[in-house]
Motif scaffolding. Structure first.
Motif, PDB file in Angstrom:
ATOM      1  N   GLU A 126     -34.218  60.390  68.995  1.00 56.67           N
ATOM      2  CA  GLU A 126     -34.452  60.136  70.424  1.00 56.67           C
ATOM      3  C   GLU A 126     -34.821  58.669  70.617  1.00 56.67           C
ATOM      4  O   GLU A 126     -34.388  58.003  71.540  1.00 56.67           O
ATOM      5  N   GLN A 127     -35.649  58.170  69.659  1.00 60.41           N
ATOM      6  CA  GLN A 127     -36.097  56.790  69.732  1.00 60.41           C
ATOM      7  C   GLN A 127     -34.910  55.827  69.627  1.00 60.41           C
ATOM      8  O   GLN A 127     -34.825  54.836  70.354  1.00 60.41           O
ATOM      9  N   VAL A 128     -33.987  56.151  68.707  1.00 62.76           N
ATOM     10  CA  VAL A 128     -32.792  55.311  68.520  1.00 62.76           C
ATOM     11  C   VAL A 128     -31.988  55.276  69.812  1.00 62.76           C
ATOM     12  O   VAL A 128     -31.601  54.209  70.304  1.00 62.76           O
ATOM     13  N   LEU A 129     -31.723  56.487  70.367  1.00 63.09           N
ATOM     14  CA  LEU A 129     -30.938  56.574  71.604  1.00 63.09           C
ATOM     15  C   LEU A 129     -31.620  55.790  72.724  1.00 63.09           C
ATOM     16  O   LEU A 129     -30.977  55.073  73.491  1.00 63.09           O
ATOM     17  N   LYS A 166     -45.941  61.477  73.635  1.00 62.85           N
ATOM     18  CA  LYS A 166     -45.604  61.611  72.224  1.00 62.85           C
ATOM     19  C   LYS A 166     -44.501  60.615  71.857  1.00 62.85           C
ATOM     20  O   LYS A 166     -44.553  59.950  70.825  1.00 62.85           O
ATOM     21  N   LEU A 167     -43.516  60.528  72.781  1.00 68.54           N
ATOM     22  CA  LEU A 167     -42.392  59.636  72.546  1.00 68.54           C
ATOM     23  C   LEU A 167     -42.860  58.187  72.436  1.00 68.54           C
ATOM     24  O   LEU A 167     -42.456  57.451  71.526  1.00 68.54           O
ATOM     25  N   GLN A 168     -43.746  57.849  73.360  1.00 69.42           N
ATOM     26  CA  GLN A 168     -44.228  56.465  73.351  1.00 69.42           C
ATOM     27  C   GLN A 168     -45.057  56.181  72.108  1.00 69.42           C
ATOM     28  O   GLN A 168     -44.937  55.116  71.486  1.00 69.42           O
ATOM     29  N   ALA A 169     -45.890  57.182  71.726  1.00 68.22           N
ATOM     30  CA  ALA A 169     -46.731  57.006  70.538  1.00 68.22           C
ATOM     31  C   ALA A 169     -45.848  56.849  69.312  1.00 68.22           C
ATOM     32  O   ALA A 169     -46.080  55.973  68.455  1.00 68.22           O
ATOM     33  N   THR A 170     -44.798  57.681  69.235  1.00 67.80           N
ATOM     34  CA  THR A 170     -43.898  57.609  68.096  1.00 67.80           C
ATOM     35  C   THR A 170     -43.211  56.254  68.059  1.00 67.80           C
ATOM     36  O   THR A 170     -43.037  55.655  66.991  1.00 67.80           O
ATOM     37  N   ALA A 171     -42.812  55.828  69.291  1.00 63.47           N
ATOM     38  CA  ALA A 171     -42.123  54.535  69.353  1.00 63.47           C
ATOM     39  C   ALA A 171     -43.032  53.432  68.816  1.00 63.47           C
ATOM     40  O   ALA A 171     -42.609  52.605  68.007  1.00 63.47           O
ATOM     41  N   ARG A 172     -44.269  53.487  69.259  1.00 66.96           N
ATOM     42  CA  ARG A 172     -45.223  52.463  68.806  1.00 66.96           C
ATOM     43  C   ARG A 172     -45.403  52.540  67.294  1.00 66.96           C
ATOM     44  O   ARG A 172     -45.339  51.543  66.586  1.00 66.96           O
ATOM     45  N   LEU A 173     -45.592  53.784  66.819  1.00 64.95           N
ATOM     46  CA  LEU A 173     -45.823  54.000  65.396  1.00 64.95           C
ATOM     47  C   LEU A 173     -44.619  53.532  64.585  1.00 64.95           C
ATOM     48  O   LEU A 173     -44.765  52.862  63.550  1.00 64.95           O
ATOM     49  N   ALA A 174     -43.432  53.870  65.085  1.00 67.40           N
ATOM     50  CA  ALA A 174     -42.216  53.499  64.362  1.00 67.40           C
ATOM     51  C   ALA A 174     -42.095  51.978  64.297  1.00 67.40           C
ATOM     52  O   ALA A 174     -41.761  51.413  63.248  1.00 67.40           O
ATOM     53  N   THR A 175     -42.399  51.334  65.424  1.00 67.54           N
ATOM     54  CA  THR A 175     -42.305  49.868  65.455  1.00 67.54           C
ATOM     55  C   THR A 175     -43.309  49.250  64.488  1.00 67.54           C
ATOM     56  O   THR A 175     -42.976  48.338  63.713  1.00 67.54           O
ATOM     57  N   VAL A 176     -44.540  49.786  64.522  1.00 66.93           N
ATOM     58  CA  VAL A 176     -45.579  49.266  63.628  1.00 66.93           C
ATOM     59  C   VAL A 176     -45.155  49.479  62.182  1.00 66.93           C
ATOM     60  O   VAL A 176     -45.291  48.591  61.332  1.00 66.93           O
ATOM     61  N   GLY A 177     -44.627  50.686  61.914  1.00 70.82           N
ATOM     62  CA  GLY A 177     -44.177  51.011  60.558  1.00 70.82           C
ATOM     63  C   GLY A 177     -43.108  50.032  60.105  1.00 70.82           C
ATOM     64  O   GLY A 177     -43.152  49.504  58.987  1.00 70.82           O
ATOM     65  N   GLU A 178     -42.134  49.819  60.999  1.00 68.03           N
ATOM     66  CA  GLU A 178     -41.037  48.920  60.673  1.00 68.03           C
ATOM     67  C   GLU A 178     -41.578  47.510  60.384  1.00 68.03           C
ATOM     68  O   GLU A 178     -41.185  46.861  59.412  1.00 68.03           O
ATOM     69  N   MET A 179     -42.544  47.117  61.260  1.00 66.02           N
ATOM     70  CA  MET A 179     -43.124  45.796  61.113  1.00 66.02           C
ATOM     71  C   MET A 179     -43.858  45.702  59.773  1.00 66.02           C
ATOM     72  O   MET A 179     -43.694  44.730  59.025  1.00 66.02           O
ATOM     73  N   THR A 186     -33.620  37.707  72.099  1.00 67.35           N
ATOM     74  CA  THR A 186     -33.275  36.691  73.091  1.00 67.35           C
ATOM     75  C   THR A 186     -34.100  36.901  74.353  1.00 67.35           C
ATOM     76  O   THR A 186     -33.896  36.239  75.351  1.00 67.35           O
ATOM     77  N   LYS A 187     -34.986  37.909  74.292  1.00 68.45           N
ATOM     78  CA  LYS A 187     -35.764  38.241  75.491  1.00 68.45           C
ATOM     79  C   LYS A 187     -37.171  37.690  75.364  1.00 68.45           C
ATOM     80  O   LYS A 187     -37.742  37.689  74.261  1.00 68.45           O
ATOM     81  N   ALA A 188     -37.707  37.283  76.497  1.00 69.00           N
ATOM     82  CA  ALA A 188     -39.038  36.686  76.509  1.00 69.00           C
ATOM     83  C   ALA A 188     -40.077  37.687  76.004  1.00 69.00           C
ATOM     84  O   ALA A 188     -40.946  37.350  75.193  1.00 69.00           O
ATOM     85  N   GLU A 189     -39.945  38.942  76.415  1.00 75.23           N
ATOM     86  CA  GLU A 189     -40.958  39.937  76.046  1.00 75.23           C
ATOM     87  C   GLU A 189     -40.516  40.787  74.853  1.00 75.23           C
ATOM     88  O   GLU A 189     -41.196  41.716  74.449  1.00 75.23           O
ATOM     89  N   GLY A 190     -39.335  40.428  74.278  1.00 78.82           N
ATOM     90  CA  GLY A 190     -38.779  41.236  73.191  1.00 78.82           C
ATOM     91  C   GLY A 190     -39.498  40.990  71.874  1.00 78.82           C
ATOM     92  O   GLY A 190     -40.136  39.963  71.671  1.00 78.82           O
ATOM     93  N   MET A 191     -39.419  41.995  70.971  1.00 73.84           N
ATOM     94  CA  MET A 191     -40.023  41.865  69.650  1.00 73.84           C
ATOM     95  C   MET A 191     -38.962  41.634  68.586  1.00 73.84           C
ATOM     96  O   MET A 191     -39.263  41.225  67.471  1.00 73.84           O
ATOM     97  N   GLY A 192     -37.728  41.977  68.929  1.00 70.68           N
ATOM     98  CA  GLY A 192     -36.639  41.791  67.984  1.00 70.68           C
ATOM     99  C   GLY A 192     -36.667  42.783  66.836  1.00 70.68           C
ATOM    100  O   GLY A 192     -36.109  42.554  65.778  1.00 70.68           O
ATOM    101  N   LEU A 193     -37.329  43.935  67.070  1.00 70.12           N
ATOM    102  CA  LEU A 193     -37.414  44.950  66.013  1.00 70.12           C
ATOM    103  C   LEU A 193     -36.586  46.187  66.319  1.00 70.12           C
ATOM    104  O   LEU A 193     -36.352  47.009  65.441  1.00 70.12           O
ATOM    105  N   GLY A 194     -36.153  46.343  67.608  1.00 70.71           N
ATOM    106  CA  GLY A 194     -35.493  47.577  68.066  1.00 70.71           C
ATOM    107  C   GLY A 194     -34.290  47.933  67.225  1.00 70.71           C
ATOM    108  O   GLY A 194     -34.215  49.023  66.662  1.00 70.71           O
ATOM    109  N   LEU A 195     -33.351  47.015  67.088  1.00 70.68           N
ATOM    110  CA  LEU A 195     -32.102  47.341  66.403  1.00 70.68           C
ATOM    111  C   LEU A 195     -32.330  47.561  64.913  1.00 70.68           C
ATOM    112  O   LEU A 195     -31.725  48.442  64.311  1.00 70.68           O
ATOM    113  N   SER A 196     -33.262  46.749  64.335  1.00 65.21           N
ATOM    114  CA  SER A 196     -33.486  46.940  62.900  1.00 65.21           C
ATOM    115  C   SER A 196     -34.141  48.301  62.650  1.00 65.21           C
ATOM    116  O   SER A 196     -33.819  48.985  61.690  1.00 65.21           O
ATOM    117  N   LEU A 197     -34.996  48.716  63.575  1.00 70.39           N
ATOM    118  CA  LEU A 197     -35.602  50.053  63.448  1.00 70.39           C
ATOM    119  C   LEU A 197     -34.507  51.113  63.569  1.00 70.39           C
ATOM    120  O   LEU A 197     -34.466  52.072  62.789  1.00 70.39           O
TER     121      LEU A 197
END
Ligand code: ADP
Length: 692
Positions: A560-563, A422-435, A637-648
């Motif tokens: 939880e996602q923020v933490l 659930k956590l992972q799904a939410t994380a994905r959903l939140a990232t997609v939403g933010e995007m 600054t990370k090769a695999e990073g999306m750069g959305l974490g902090l803005s989310l």
């Protein structure tokens, strides 16, 4: 276990001892009585013997006396043999020869008792002499007078008795021979001294008064006495023989000694038996206690226990096992294969496993998993750990198995997995939403520009068409087409704008489930993931929740996602080897504490309205150029990073009315902090933005 109240045993033991004591006393008494009876019989026998001896001695005396007058003596010639006879027979005191008129023809006094007739004249004894001679005449033979006391000069006296012997010659009476017997001397002379040693011998009257005493038993001793009649012609004397009773000690003789010894042996055996019984009882008690302890232990176990013999038959099950399979111990014990808890579809497989086990192969020590069936048909997973059952002789008698019900463990694993998913799904959903919201925000301007350029171009076309009225039809056709195309472009741009807005609205419309959440629950929800990642990087996780931190009003999953994002960033800033493990800085600290109002603020001195959460790492820190663009979407600054974490994170925190900020940590690293409203305060008031 309450011990059954047993009746006290001491009365029984007391009664037994009393009985044995009484038996012992009776036996000793009977043995003593038997001894006394035997002594009495011997004494009676001796008394009879003594009387017999006296009687035969008296008879012999009669014959001797008869010989005195046998040869027609003269009084003068009679004297010498009479004296001789008196010298031989000490029991005789005096001899007289009297004529038929009782006149004394000759007389002789015993030399041993010359003083007998000193005090009283002999004539005083005439009545007794006559009595004896009357009897003798009547009986035509020797006869005795009654005994009588003859006093002496020395103040003492003598019990004497007359014997009258009628003398006849050729059938004619020639007078009488009178012999005076001393009764004490009779006892002394006519009896066997050996028989009488230590005994008392006397002639007594029927009332017990002593007539003549030969010997007495010391008065202080208890005595046995026997009586026997000395039946003489003309008179009967009563002889009394006394014997001291043998001292009755505890064991007066062999018999009582034996009885006593046997009784003592009996008592000793009883004592030993009692001691043995007491030991047995103690051992039994100990065994019962141990059994009760074992039973309590078995009953308290949640692990099922099952013992099987070598043929696979159940010999023991504990309550936990019975509860697991839903059958009673009676139903289970004694049951063989297939076992009642085997699911029917797995019977073949289990039979094979059983065969392997019975073939003596060692089963895995760490146990194996299996599936059991309850009595209601439901299945449940179990872990079975088996060990051989060895008896006291070291022989294997079967198998002991410990069975652990894995149902609960599986349920928790399942729950954990579901919450991770659930956590992972939410994380994905939140990232997609933010995007999506970012894209819609970014695309809205170019689309709006396209739409306005389209309408501007149309306006220009209209103006140009008015100026060029009357131009060729061909030109009109072209401009119409262009106008239509441009209108289409405008329409499509608007449509794209609507689609984008729709997507943004859809994303924003996501249900924001706010609830009052205990701060520690926010950590628990992500702890598995965090621990896993921390372990991989060799980082120690430290969580500090200040005492009294109130519940926060939030969308639990989003927070939880923020933490999780902040913690993950922190850990990524501390790659293995940086900073060195020796520095003790490989710690990621998550802290939660209520924010107390500052002086002058409404919250001061009262309940906190905000809870502050810090995520501190000791990584390389933020270079200024990174810090500047930290919240810029897609900045990484990370090769695999999306750069959305902090803005989310910032979006989520701000949606809750809180604020997200960062600062350098000491001695190195970064601390990201954000605030969330306290549940109690938020429930009552509208959300307001809180800045640090
Ligand atoms: P991502 O993690 O996908 O790169 P974020 O928005 O979470 O996206 O982070 C943006 C950038 O900020 C990261 O690439 C990293 O360079 C920097 N950053 C974030 N957190 C930290 C931190 N704790 N320490 C150092 N740099 C950080």
């Amino acid at each position: 276990m309450s011990r059954a109240l047993k009746p006290p045993r001491w009365p029984l033991w007391g009664a037994l001892l009393l009985l044995v004591g009484a038996l012992l006393a009776v036996l000793i008494f009977l043995a003593a009585e038997y001894e006394v009876g035997r002594d009495q019989a011997a004494l009676d026998q001796d008394a009879t013997t003594v009387v017999g001896e006296i009687r035969s001695a008296l008879l012999r005396n009669v014959q001797t006396l008869q010989s005195l007058n046998a040869f027609s003596p003269t009084p003068a010639s009679w004297d010498a043999p009479a004296a001789e006879l008196l010298a031989q027979r000490r029991e005789l005191v005096r001899l007289e020869w009297r004529d038929t008129d009782m006149r004394v023809l000759a007389q002789r006094l015993s030399a041993y008792r010359p003083d007998v007739f000193d005090l009283l004249p002999r004539g005083q004894a005439l009545p007794e002499v006559r009595q004896a001679c009357d009897a003798a005449q009547r009986l035509s033979g020797p006869a005795y007078s009654a005994s009588y006391f003859w006093p002496k000069r020395d103040g003492r006296g003598l019990e004497v008795m007359e014997l009258c012997l009628p003398l006849s010659e050729a059938g004619e009476s020639r007078g009488f021979l009178i012999a005076t017997y001393s009764l004490p001397a009779m006892l002394a002379e006519l009896t066997d001294a050996v028989t009488l040693r230590g005994r008392g011998l006397s002639f007594v009257e029927s009332d017990g008064a002593r007539l003549a005493v030969h010997s007495v038993v010391p008065v202080q001793r208890r005595t046995l006495s026997a009586h026997a009649l000395l039946d003489l012609p003309g008179h009967t004397l009563l002889l009394q023989l006394e014997s001291p009773r043998r001292a009755l000690g505890l064991f007066p003789n062999v018999l009582t000694g034996v009885v006593g010894a046997l009784s003592l042996a009996l008592l000793a055996v009883l004592y030993l038996l009692a001691r043995d019984m007491r030991r047995r009882q103690r051992a039994e008690q100990r065994a019962a206690d141990a059994l009760a302890f074992r039973k309590a232990m078995e009953d308290s176990l949640v692990t099922g226990l099952r013992a099987r013999d070598m043929s696979g038959r159940i010999t023991y099950v504990n309550p936990a096992f019975c509860q697991m399979v839903g059958l009673t111990a009676e139903q289970l014990v004694g049951s063989g294969m297939p076992a009642p808890w085997w699911p029917p579809e797995l019977v073949d497989e289990y039979q094979q496993r059983q065969a392997v086990r019975l073939a003596g192969q060692v089963l895995p020590r760490e146990g194996y998993e299996s599936v059991f069936q309850r009595s209601d048909g439901t299945r449940f997973p179990v872990l079975i750990i088996e060990a051989p059952l060895i008896d006291a002789q070291g022989v294997q008698t079967g198998y002991m198995s410990a069975i652990i019900d894995l149902t609960e463990q599986r349920r928790i694993e399942e729950l954990n997995r579901a919450s991770q998913d659930k956590l992972q799904a939410t994380a994905r959903l939140a990232t997609v939403g933010e995007m999506a919201s970012l894209i819609s925000h970014e695309l809205n301007q170019p689309l709006a520009a396209i739409a306005s350029y389209a309408s501007g171009t149309l306006n220009l076309l209209h103006q140009g068409g008015g100026r060029g009225e009357g131009d060729s039809d061909g030109d009109d056709g072209v401009s119409d087409d262009i106008e239509r195309a441009i209108r289409r472009i405008g329409e499509q741009a608007e449509r794209a704008g609507r689609v984008i807005r729709g997507v943004a609205d859809f994303v924003r419309r996501r249900d924001q489930v706010r609830e009052a959440v205990e701060p520690h629950l926010l950590i628990e929800g992500i702890s598995t993931l965090l621990t896993l990642q921390a372990k991989k990087r060799g980082i120690r996780l430290q969580v500090d929740i200040a005492p009294g931190t109130p519940r926060v009003w939030c969308d639990r999953t989003m927070v939880e996602q923020v933490l999780l994002n902040l913690a993950r960033n922190g850990m990524q800033a501390m790659p293995l080897g940086d900073p060195g493990t020796a520095s003790g800085l490989r710690v990621l600290r998550i802290a939660m504490a209520p924010v107390m109002g500052e002086a002058g603020e409404p919250g001061e001195g009262r309940c906190a309205r905000w809870v502050r959460m810090d995520v501190t790492d000791h990584g390389q820190g933020l270079p200024p150029e990174v810090a500047e663009r930290l919240f810029t979407p897609f900045f990484t600054t990370k090769a695999e990073g999306m750069g959305l974490g902090l803005s989310l994170c910032r979006t989520v925190v701000e949606q809750h009315g809180g604020a997200l900020d960062f600062e350098p940590a000491q001695p190195r690293g970064t601390r990201f902090s954000f605030t969330l409203p306290v549940a109690e305060a938020s429930a009552a008031r509208p959300v307001e933005t809180h800045a640090f």
